[in-house]
Design a protein around this motif. Structure first.
Motif, PDB file in Angstrom:
ATOM      1  N   SER A  61      -3.421  -0.800  -6.109  1.00  0.00           N
ATOM      2  CA  SER A  61      -4.510  -0.604  -5.155  1.00  0.00           C
ATOM      3  C   SER A  61      -5.431  -1.813  -5.210  1.00  0.00           C
ATOM      4  O   SER A  61      -5.484  -2.531  -6.213  1.00  0.00           O
ATOM      5  N   GLU A  62      -6.183  -2.014  -4.126  1.00  0.00           N
ATOM      6  CA  GLU A  62      -7.130  -3.132  -4.088  1.00  0.00           C
ATOM      7  C   GLU A  62      -8.229  -2.945  -5.142  1.00  0.00           C
ATOM      8  O   GLU A  62      -8.728  -3.911  -5.708  1.00  0.00           O
ATOM      9  N   GLY A  63      -8.585  -1.673  -5.412  1.00  0.00           N
ATOM     10  CA  GLY A  63      -9.602  -1.400  -6.416  1.00  0.00           C
ATOM     11  C   GLY A  63      -9.164  -1.806  -7.810  1.00  0.00           C
ATOM     12  O   GLY A  63      -9.935  -2.402  -8.579  1.00  0.00           O
ATOM     13  N   ILE A  64      -7.911  -1.487  -8.163  1.00  0.00           N
ATOM     14  CA  ILE A  64      -7.380  -1.882  -9.467  1.00  0.00           C
ATOM     15  C   ILE A  64      -7.259  -3.398  -9.545  1.00  0.00           C
ATOM     16  O   ILE A  64      -7.582  -4.018 -10.572  1.00  0.00           O
ATOM     17  N   LYS A  65      -6.798  -4.028  -8.472  1.00  0.00           N
ATOM     18  CA  LYS A  65      -6.675  -5.495  -8.458  1.00  0.00           C
ATOM     19  C   LYS A  65      -8.030  -6.154  -8.708  1.00  0.00           C
ATOM     20  O   LYS A  65      -8.143  -7.090  -9.516  1.00  0.00           O
ATOM     21  N   SER A  88      -3.720 -10.644 -10.222  1.00  0.00           N
ATOM     22  CA  SER A  88      -2.667  -9.635 -10.122  1.00  0.00           C
ATOM     23  C   SER A  88      -2.255  -9.510  -8.664  1.00  0.00           C
ATOM     24  O   SER A  88      -3.066  -9.712  -7.756  1.00  0.00           O
ATOM     25  N   LYS A  89      -1.022  -9.166  -8.465  1.00  0.00           N
ATOM     26  CA  LYS A  89      -0.468  -9.042  -7.119  1.00  0.00           C
ATOM     27  C   LYS A  89      -0.659  -7.611  -6.622  1.00  0.00           C
ATOM     28  O   LYS A  89      -0.245  -6.653  -7.273  1.00  0.00           O
ATOM     29  N   PHE A  90      -1.291  -7.465  -5.468  1.00  0.00           N
ATOM     30  CA  PHE A  90      -1.451  -6.134  -4.901  1.00  0.00           C
ATOM     31  C   PHE A  90      -0.190  -5.724  -4.162  1.00  0.00           C
ATOM     32  O   PHE A  90       0.203  -6.339  -3.168  1.00  0.00           O
ATOM     33  N   ILE A  91       0.469  -4.691  -4.671  1.00  0.00           N
ATOM     34  CA  ILE A  91       1.592  -4.057  -3.977  1.00  0.00           C
ATOM     35  C   ILE A  91       1.398  -2.548  -4.134  1.00  0.00           C
ATOM     36  O   ILE A  91       1.446  -2.030  -5.248  1.00  0.00           O
ATOM     37  N   ALA A  92       1.183  -1.862  -3.053  1.00  0.00           N
ATOM     38  CA  ALA A  92       0.951  -0.415  -3.105  1.00  0.00           C
ATOM     39  C   ALA A  92       2.256   0.314  -3.415  1.00  0.00           C
ATOM     40  O   ALA A  92       3.343  -0.278  -3.447  1.00  0.00           O
ATOM     41  N   TYR A 108       8.299  -6.119  -3.638  1.00  0.00           N
ATOM     42  CA  TYR A 108       8.636  -6.312  -5.052  1.00  0.00           C
ATOM     43  C   TYR A 108       9.768  -7.322  -5.211  1.00  0.00           C
ATOM     44  O   TYR A 108       9.720  -8.209  -6.075  1.00  0.00           O
ATOM     45  N   PHE A 109      10.798  -7.182  -4.378  1.00  0.00           N
ATOM     46  CA  PHE A 109      11.935  -8.095  -4.465  1.00  0.00           C
ATOM     47  C   PHE A 109      11.488  -9.533  -4.221  1.00  0.00           C
ATOM     48  O   PHE A 109      11.853 -10.451  -4.969  1.00  0.00           O
ATOM     49  N   SER A 110      10.653  -9.735  -3.208  1.00  0.00           N
ATOM     50  CA  SER A 110      10.150 -11.085  -2.906  1.00  0.00           C
ATOM     51  C   SER A 110       9.278 -11.608  -4.042  1.00  0.00           C
ATOM     52  O   SER A 110       9.336 -12.799  -4.388  1.00  0.00           O
TER      53      SER A 110
END
Length: 365
Positions: free
Chosen positions: A151-155, A166-170, A354-356
């Motif tokens: 989440s953007e909040g965790i990032k 850190s990379k944001f990926i939901a 994730y793969f990218s």
């Protein structure tokens, strides 16, 4: 690309959000030509060596005999096994009981850690356990090559506190269309004539607050509670506290996706009480199931749902919505959430991210 996934109880999913995510991602990566190993607890009901092309590594998990300390032993066993696999990437889902073993990770693979939610904020933990979790969080950041925030909040929290990007990926999900109204007969409910929640029986998921609202409302509509209640003291307490309310029906855990999808799809109001963490998988599943969602009022839920849900703080709020809200009158909110799943949280899009990202990380090393 040779990838190991640790930090879950294993696949196919028989537990929760991380396990469902691991199942989605692992099978997707296999389709992309990757060699994927998912680490499964020895207690997992699936005991085969392969699942849809994914290699399943069964590791001894003594949690049922040793309690919480068994989780640390299980994670140790998983990490030791990764040293035998000549992996390119180890995706670590969470850090709570694995970070203390970080120095034992093999040297070759990149360690990419999904930081999950802010574990030390969970109200079920004592002061000393929270202190340990903060320590474990620091270790997770320190010994990971790359970090993922769901989440953007965790990032924002990770980036600011640790000065490490850190990379944001939901998380991802899908829109549910294959449902069966006949399944409702098994649970003795009728279309749009019951309300429900799905959650682990933990204080920070606000199950108690929601059920207090059910009692306060004096509603005669069945309220289904899905989640294991007999494997922890809090769940047993809730079952005992509300057993006199005949409308509240504790169903325990359900892992049959057809049943879950149908129960969500045909319910009137869906309550989501999770208050700690990032993008919650069960929330996305509810959105994709055309639910009218009543969510706990916090930044994580509002970041996903925005104006397309109703929010509660307390039992009085829950009681009000039970009396006043009806799914049939809320088409716009439901349509908007379906659109979000298709545009922002589509599982194939998330898997592709994730793969990218894996390819990007490998290219830097």
């Amino acid at each position: 690309m040779k990838i190991g996934i640790i930090g879950t109880r294993g696949i196919p999913n028989h537990y929760g959000g991380f396990e469902q995510f691991a199942e989605y991602l692992a099978t997707y990566l296999v389709e992309k030509g990757c060699e994927v190993y998912v680490y499964n607890s020895s207690n997992h009901p699936y005991q085969e060596p392969l699942f849809k092309g994914v290699h399943i590594v069964h590791c001894n998990d003594p949690e049922s005999k040793m309690g919480t300390i068994g989780q640390f032993v299980y994670d140790l066993n998983c990490i030791l096994d990764t040293r035998k696999k000549n992996l390119d990437i180890i995706l670590q889902l969470g850090y709570t009981s694995s970070s203390i073993w970080s120095l034992l990770f093999p040297k070759k693979p990149l360690i990419i850690t999904n930081m999950d939610g802010l574990e030390w904020k969970r109200s079920k933990y004592t002061f000393f356990v929270r202190k340990f979790l903060m320590y474990a969080e620091r270790l997770g950041v320190k010994y990971s090559d790359y970090l993922v925030s769901d989440s953007e909040g965790i990032k924002e929290y990770i980036d600011n506190k640790y000065k490490k990007d850190s990379k944001f990926i939901a998380y991802g999900s899908e829109v549910v269309s294959d449902v069966d109204e006949n399944i409702l007969k098994k649970f003795k409910v009728e279309k749009l004539k019951y309300n429900m929640l799905i959650a682990r029986m933990e204080p920070e998921n606000n199950v108690e607050t929601i059920l207090e609202g059910v009692v306060l409302s004096e509603s005669k509509t069945p309220f289904l509670v899905i989640g294991a209640y007999d494997n922890n003291s809090f769940g047993k307490k809730l079952k005992q506290k509300f057993e006199s309310c005949k409308e509240i029906i504790f169903l325990g855990s359900i892992y049959n996706n057809s049943e879950l999808n149908s129960l969500r799809f045909f319910c009137n109001l869906y309550f989501h009480g999770h208050s700690v963490g990032g993008t919650n998988p069960s929330l996305l599943e509810a959105m994709g199931s055309s639910n009218l969602i009543i969510a706990h009022n916090n930044i994580f839920n509002k970041a996903v749902l925005k104006e397309d849900a109703y929010y509660f703080f307390n039992a009085e709020d829950v009681s009000f919505y039970l009396k006043e809200k009806n799914k049939e009158n809320e088409g716009l909110k439901i349509e908007n959430n379906i659109r979000k799943i298709n545009n922002e949280y589509d599982i194939n899009k998330i898997n592709g991210s994730y793969f990218s990202y894996f390819q990007e990380c490998l290219s830097k090393n």
